[in-house]
Design a protein around this motif. Structure first.
Motif, PDB file in Angstrom:
ATOM      1  N   ILE A  94     -43.781 -16.141  -7.204  1.00 61.00           N
ATOM      2  CA  ILE A  94     -44.589 -15.203  -6.518  1.00 61.00           C
ATOM      3  C   ILE A  94     -43.761 -13.955  -7.273  1.00 61.00           C
ATOM      4  CG2 ILE A  94     -45.265 -13.171  -5.368  1.00 61.00           C
ATOM      5  CD1 ILE A  94     -45.852 -14.821  -2.837  1.00 61.00           C
ATOM      6  N   GLY A  95     -43.698 -13.208  -8.132  1.00 60.71           N
ATOM      7  CA  GLY A  95     -43.233 -11.762  -9.029  1.00 60.71           C
ATOM      8  C   GLY A  95     -43.570 -10.871  -7.605  1.00 60.71           C
ATOM      9  N   TYR A  96     -42.125  -9.643  -7.728  1.00 61.94           N
ATOM     10  CA  TYR A  96     -42.874  -8.508  -7.594  1.00 61.94           C
ATOM     11  C   TYR A  96     -42.372  -7.440  -8.596  1.00 61.94           C
ATOM     12  CZ  TYR A  96     -42.516  -4.726  -3.160  1.00 61.94           C
ATOM     13  OH  TYR A  96     -42.292  -4.452  -2.729  1.00 61.94           O
TER      14      TYR A  96
ATOM     15  N   LEU B 247     -39.079  -5.722 -15.415  1.00 63.33           N
ATOM     16  CA  LEU B 247     -40.047  -6.379 -14.508  1.00 63.33           C
ATOM     17  C   LEU B 247     -41.221  -7.045 -14.333  1.00 63.33           C
ATOM     18  CD1 LEU B 247     -38.921  -4.599 -10.916  1.00 63.33           C
ATOM     19  CD2 LEU B 247     -38.094  -6.829 -11.632  1.00 63.33           C
TER      20      LEU B 247
ATOM     21  N   LYS C 132     -40.347  -9.345 -17.058  1.00 61.39           N
ATOM     22  CA  LYS C 132     -39.689 -10.651 -15.900  1.00 61.39           C
ATOM     23  C   LYS C 132     -41.366 -11.717 -15.475  1.00 61.39           C
ATOM     24  CE  LYS C 132     -36.534 -11.375 -11.724  1.00 61.39           C
ATOM     25  NZ  LYS C 132     -35.805 -12.039 -12.633  1.00 61.39           N
ATOM     26  N   VAL C 133     -41.629 -10.732 -15.062  1.00 56.37           N
ATOM     27  CA  VAL C 133     -43.704 -11.595 -14.643  1.00 56.37           C
ATOM     28  C   VAL C 133     -43.159 -13.023 -16.490  1.00 56.37           C
ATOM     29  CG1 VAL C 133     -45.173 -11.555 -14.407  1.00 56.37           C
ATOM     30  CG2 VAL C 133     -44.044 -10.311 -13.169  1.00 56.37           C
TER      31      VAL C 133
ATOM     32  N   ARG D 195     -44.925 -16.559 -13.646  1.00 59.20           N
ATOM     33  CA  ARG D 195     -45.345 -16.426 -12.246  1.00 59.20           C
ATOM     34  C   ARG D 195     -46.812 -16.670 -11.224  1.00 59.20           C
ATOM     35  NH1 ARG D 195     -41.163 -16.290  -9.258  1.00 59.20           N
ATOM     36  NH2 ARG D 195     -38.888 -16.360 -10.394  1.00 59.20           N
TER      37      ARG D 195
ATOM     38  N   LEU E 152     -35.552  -7.279  -3.330  1.00 58.72           N
ATOM     39  CA  LEU E 152     -36.059  -7.314  -4.420  1.00 58.72           C
ATOM     40  C   LEU E 152     -35.651  -9.111  -4.431  1.00 58.72           C
ATOM     41  CD1 LEU E 152     -37.722  -6.257  -7.237  1.00 58.72           C
ATOM     42  CD2 LEU E 152     -35.939  -6.345  -8.288  1.00 58.72           C
TER      43      LEU E 152
ATOM     44  N   ALA F 236     -37.478 -11.325  -2.723  1.00 57.94           N
ATOM     45  CA  ALA F 236     -39.058 -10.992  -3.645  1.00 57.94           C
ATOM     46  C   ALA F 236     -39.211 -12.131  -4.541  1.00 57.94           C
ATOM     47  CB  ALA F 236     -39.642  -9.654  -3.499  1.00 57.94           C
ATOM     48  N   TRP F 237     -38.194 -12.305  -5.253  1.00 57.57           N
ATOM     49  CA  TRP F 237     -38.527 -12.974  -6.485  1.00 57.57           C
ATOM     50  C   TRP F 237     -37.794 -14.668  -6.447  1.00 57.57           C
ATOM     51  CZ3 TRP F 237     -40.189 -12.459 -11.434  1.00 57.57           C
ATOM     52  CH2 TRP F 237     -40.727 -11.090 -11.307  1.00 57.57           C
TER      53      TRP F 237
END
Lengths: 254, 288
Positions: free
Chosen positions: A75-77, A146, A149-150, A155, B183, B186-187
């Motif tokens: 999962i990416g957030y 971010l 990053k995904v 992800r 964070l 979460a990652w």
């Protein structure tokens, strides 16, 4: 890219924070490889729902991923905001590999790694940020990083909390189009929380109306009907409410 | 054990001969100066390496609380009639775990958790010291690197290997946790393991440094070079190297200065690190 693109099946999910019931027995299926938007008034539990999916808050009920529920996805957030000290010298390129790379950054990065990071930053239009210290990024730039990053880490599920909250109005449209493009390319399951109903109407394929409970989960035309919006935000609200809200937010930040 | 000790002894002799050849100066020529000098060469970079991560995670106050708990640990050891150093390490680790537990599980902020544990451990120390009539507190408060014995070097070397080995495997993720623990989680980073292990690592480094630098200066040894390194650095990798370099320059410079000024060695080293920190802040302001 992974061949398994899981959906999220949520059953009887309840979250209680500080004695207050933030989410109350939620049942929800989030379809795979598409964009699902979660809308609702302030305090409706939208961010809490994302945090429950991430396992960041204690909850009762079940959250299962994939077809048989046993697959633990990557999962990416992308949170609404991060508080990083301005003088932090960690560069954007460093930041992008912090969770994915074991070898310490003392020895620098290899050529293939630099190329991978550069191409991910390029994909989100943030190539110029590669050597910028992360403490010096604006909220919108941080969200873009971010998103890179995904892209870099492939992800399977991506959770975006208020993707336009740190961006000015002109950048907002471009950013949302970029997110949609990347989602279509990578085919990950995208869940986004948004105040902005125009963003939701334009980009989401599935809309969840949330106010501690799921009031409606359907395609945008059905979910964003005037009756549903009135039920969710109160009778005085119109669909244009959200645009004003975003502008207000922006004004407040300045 | 005998085998290891004899190997360490011959290594020590070899290093001492090397020092004589490389540094033909009066401050290093006496045998009793070589052991403290080597101690400092091991301890300063080890403390600075841990400091790089601790400063990034805003753990300066946490380090301070641990150094004060060393004093209580020693007093407890004396009161219980057990080995004071052993109890000092155990008590320091217990305080580190307690603060980490409070911060992760209770609804209190990091500085409140640290403040509460700092007050409690110092209060316990005062009560124990008064009860045991423990009067030999100076060495723990101020420390003295010049009192380092040859046997301490083996322990310090072992600790340095553990610290650099641990950081080589965890540095990147620890930086991410320091930036934003939620964070990081979460990652996909297992913050539970990393946070507890790092707090133990800081505790062990603090306890190891107490004898050399004293309770009052341990934090400075860990935090000041890392703070200076952070100001000079341009990235996550150079932040590490700058901190280690600052600690070595301050360590060697302070050691030599203390010989000629006839000043306290630990204090002079920290003052040298402080001077570099001052310069780094000015450099940063000019660079923008």
């Amino acid at each position: 890219m992974s061949s398994i693109v899981p959906s999220i099946a949520i059953r009887d999910l309840s979250v209680s924070l500080g004695g207050r019931n933030v989410l109350d027995k939620i049942n929800l299926d989030i379809p795979s490889a598409t964009i699902t938007a979660i809308i609702g008034p302030n305090g409706a539990g939208k961010t809490t729902l994302l945090k429950a999916i991430l396992g960041l808050v204690p909850y009762s009920g079940t959250i299962a991923f994939g077809e048989n529920g046993s697959h633990r996805p990557r999962i990416g957030y992308v949170p609404q905001s991060m508080e990083i000290e301005r003088e932090n010298p960690i560069r954007v390129a460093d930041f992008l590999v912090l969770t994915s790379r074991i070898a310490p950054l003392w020895f620098g990065m290899g050529r293939s790694e630099i190329a991978r990071i550069d191409s991910a930053l390029d994909r989100v239009g943030a190539m110029h940020l590669a050597s910028r210290p992360i403490g010096k990024l604006s909220g919108g730039e941080m969200q873009r990083v971010l998103l890179a990053k995904v892209v870099a880490e492939d992800r399977e599920i991506v959770l975006l909390d208020e993707p336009v909250s740190g961006i000015d109005v002109s950048g907002e449209k471009v950013f949302c189009e970029l997110i949609e493009e990347i989602q279509a390319e990578k085919r990950f399951t995208l869940v986004l929380v948004s105040h902005d109903l125009s963003v939701v109407a334009r980009h989401a394929r599935n809309v969840v109306c949330l106010n501690r409970q799921v009031l409606c989960a359907a395609e945008p035309l059905v979910a964003l009907s005037p009756e549903n919006i009135a039920r969710l935000f109160g009778p005085s609200q119109l669909v244009t409410h959200s645009d004003t809200h975003t502008h207000d937010d922006h004004a407040a930040r300045n | 054990m005998d085998w290891a000790a004899s190997n360490l002894n011959s290594l020590y002799d070899l290093v001492c001969r090397g020092l004589d050849a490389l540094l033909p100066f009066s401050w290093i020529s006496p045998a009793f100066m070589k052991t403290p000098f080597l101690m400092m060469l091991i301890l300063c970079p080890t403390a600075a390496a841990v400091g790089t991560v601790a400063v990034n995670a805003r753990m300066s106050f946490f380090t301070e609380a641990l150094s004060h708990s060393a004093f209580t640990g020693v007093a407890l050891g004396i009161m219980m009639g057990l080995h004071p150093t052993l109890i000092m390490f155990a008590f320091g680790c217990a305080v580190a775990l307690a603060i980490t537990f409070l911060r992760r599980n209770a609804t209190v902020s990091m500085d409140t958790a640290v403040g509460v544990m700092l007050s409690l451990s110092v209060a316990l120390g005062v009560v124990v010291i008064t009860a045991t009539k423990f009067r030999n507190a100076d060495r723990f408060l101020f420390g003295d690197v010049l009192l380092t014995e040859k046997s301490d070097l083996g322990m310090a070397l072992l600790l340095a290997v553990i610290v650099f080995g641990f950081l080589a495997l965890t540095y990147n993720r620890l930086l991410m946790i320091g930036l934003d623990a939620r964070l990081a989680r979460a990652w996909g980073v297992n913050t539970f393991i990393y946070e507890y292990l790092f707090s133990l690592l800081v505790a062990v480094v603090v306890m190891m440094s107490v004898a050399s630098a004293g309770v009052l200066l341990v934090t400075a040894l860990i935090i000041v070079p890392a703070a200076a390194g952070r100001s000079l650095a341009r990235g996550a990798g150079s932040m590490f190297w700058c901190s280690v370099a600052v600690s070595l320059v301050a360590g060697v410079g302070g050691f030599i200065a203390s010989f000629y000024l006839n000043s306290a060695t630990g204090g002079t080293i920290v003052l040298a690190a402080g001077a570099i920190f001052g310069i780094s802040v000015i450099y940063r302001a000019i660079r923008g």
